[in-house]
Design a protein around this motif. Structure first.
Motif, PDB file in Angstrom:
ATOM      1  N   PHE A 101      31.287  27.279  41.823  1.00 14.77           N
ATOM      2  CA  PHE A 101      29.879  27.560  41.737  1.00 14.77           C
ATOM      3  C   PHE A 101      29.222  26.564  43.263  1.00 14.77           C
ATOM      4  CE2 PHE A 101      29.451  29.940  37.904  1.00 14.77           C
ATOM      5  CZ  PHE A 101      28.782  31.154  38.642  1.00 14.77           C
ATOM      6  N   LYS A 102      29.209  26.268  43.664  1.00 12.68           N
ATOM      7  CA  LYS A 102      29.016  25.462  44.960  1.00 12.68           C
ATOM      8  C   LYS A 102      30.021  25.022  45.672  1.00 12.68           C
ATOM      9  CE  LYS A 102      29.192  20.595  43.531  1.00 12.68           C
ATOM     10  NZ  LYS A 102      29.544  20.211  44.404  1.00 12.68           N
ATOM     11  N   THR A 131      29.616  35.454  44.061  1.00 14.04           N
ATOM     12  CA  THR A 131      29.444  33.834  43.996  1.00 14.04           C
ATOM     13  C   THR A 131      29.752  33.669  43.072  1.00 14.04           C
ATOM     14  OG1 THR A 131      27.265  33.499  45.788  1.00 14.04           O
ATOM     15  CG2 THR A 131      28.126  32.048  43.075  1.00 14.04           C
ATOM     16  N   VAL A 132      29.720  34.845  41.760  1.00 15.40           N
ATOM     17  CA  VAL A 132      29.552  34.621  39.985  1.00 15.40           C
ATOM     18  C   VAL A 132      31.313  34.809  40.174  1.00 15.40           C
ATOM     19  CG1 VAL A 132      29.117  35.282  37.669  1.00 15.40           C
ATOM     20  CG2 VAL A 132      27.201  35.159  39.366  1.00 15.40           C
ATOM     21  N   ASN A 158      28.644  33.597  50.512  1.00 14.06           N
ATOM     22  CA  ASN A 158      27.856  33.206  48.647  1.00 14.06           C
ATOM     23  C   ASN A 158      26.974  32.325  48.764  1.00 14.06           C
ATOM     24  OD1 ASN A 158      28.715  31.010  49.832  1.00 14.06           O
ATOM     25  ND2 ASN A 158      30.502  30.558  48.367  1.00 14.06           N
ATOM     26  N   ALA A 186      33.487  32.465  41.611  1.00 14.72           N
ATOM     27  CA  ALA A 186      33.736  31.365  40.156  1.00 14.72           C
ATOM     28  C   ALA A 186      34.678  31.415  39.114  1.00 14.72           C
ATOM     29  CB  ALA A 186      31.999  30.947  40.679  1.00 14.72           C
ATOM     30  N   LEU A 224      23.695  27.782  38.238  1.00 16.72           N
ATOM     31  CA  LEU A 224      24.667  26.833  37.467  1.00 16.72           C
ATOM     32  C   LEU A 224      24.531  26.792  36.339  1.00 16.72           C
ATOM     33  CD1 LEU A 224      26.770  25.375  38.239  1.00 16.72           C
ATOM     34  CD2 LEU A 224      25.534  23.828  39.763  1.00 16.72           C
TER      35      LEU A 224
END
Length: 322
Positions: free
Chosen positions: A251-252, A94-95, A272, A98, A301
């Motif tokens: 991030f989403k 995820t991180v 993610n 993004a 977030l």
């Protein structure tokens, strides 16, 4: 010596009237915003509250059928935070994904904006139309296009590399490896996101007076110095806005991961937080656990956004200080 009550008497009503007038002026904007805020509260705030409440429950199909609540406190959060899968796979995906997408989106969008600034009217219109088509393309459609491009058997990339003798298509699947999977997803997200940055930054570039870069050129500044020391400080608020929006969007990211082969849970190495939350909720019917993952994603977030905004605000204040 005591004050004369005849002189103090009229001042009190005037003070109260002034306070009422000030309160009316302060409350008038909120009254005008009240209908819109009420709609947002129904459409956004209550679902957020509902997700937060579900995250403290062991909520599954039984609870959906009976309507009962089964509060278990922080058990869902303990299970998630104690799972090594979160720390070794989901959170890095995820991180890292993004951060890469945000960086590339802002850089590519800025470069395209600088290109549009230098083009003539006709070519600027053609290029603007082309990049707006990429922005207008739905995420689902764009994802299937990139899936076709990297299709192991009939894709453009596999066919081209096979023609050069570099790979064997039947033995190469770009979607099974974690790194190549996210490389394709990054291309997809950046391709879809850079037009917004390009058009926004280009509009900001038009607000810079021509005299400033001309004067810097006369003083001997090269293109990089003019950009870094003149353009960036001048349109810094615009960069802050596009970066924050890119952080929120990237991030989403959901569709670009979920729709790719293996992204719906068949390949756990590419999950993610957003997709993991969906799978736990709707594929495994663990709605409480999925809600807890969604809450963690929201908190992550918010934390990143707040840190970024505070850092930029502090930098801006230091730059404005005499």
């Amino acid at each position: 010596m005591a004050a004369d009550p005849r002189k103090a008497g009229p001042a009190a009503p005037r003070a109260r009237a002034a306070r009422r007038a000030a309160w009316a002026r302060a409350s008038r904007p909120w009254l005008l915003l009240a209908p819109a805020l009420a709609v947002l509260a129904v459409l956004l705030f209550w679902p957020l509250v509902r997700v937060l409440l579900l995250s403290f429950q062991d909520y599954g199909l039984r609870q959906i059928n009976t309507g009962e609540s089964n509060y278990t406190g922080l058990d869902n959060y303990r299970e998630i935070l104690g799972d090594s899968f979160l720390w070794t796979t989901v959170l890095p995906n995820t991180v890292g994904f993004a951060a890469t997408c945000v960086t590339l989106t802002v850089v590519v969008g800025t470069l395209v904006a600088l290109l549009l600034q230098r083009l003539g009217r006709a070519w600027r219109a053609i290029c603007s139309t082309a990049i707006m088509m990429a922005w207008a393309m739905p995420a689902v459609t764009g994802t299937y296009v990139w899936i076709w491009v990297f299709d192991p058997l009939n894709g453009v990339v596999s066919g081209g590399l096979d023609g050069l003798g570099l790979i064997e298509p039947r033995e190469t699947n770009w979607f099974t490896d974690r790194w190549s999977f996210y490389a394709i997803a990054t291309l997809n997200v950046v391709h879809h996101g850079f037009p917004f940055v390009a058009i926004t930054v280009y509009a900001a570039l038009l607000t810079i007076p021509r005299e400033l870069p001309e004067a810097a050129t006369v003083d001997g500044a090269n293109a990089w110095q003019r950009f870094w020391h003149l353009t960036v400080p001048t349109i810094r608020p615009v960069f802050m806005v596009v970066t924050i929006l890119s952080i929120i969007w990237d991030f989403k990211v959901f569709a670009q991961i979920y729709l790719m082969p293996g992204g719906a849970g068949a390949n756990p190495d590419v999950l993610n937080l957003g997709v993991w939350s969906y799978i736990e909720s709707f594929s495994r019917n663990q709605y409480g656990l999925g809600s807890a993952i969604a809450v963690l994603l929201t908190l992550l977030l918010l934390a990143i956004t707040v840190v970024y905004v505070r850092a930029l605000s502090k930098e801006s204040d230091e730059g404005d200080a005499p």
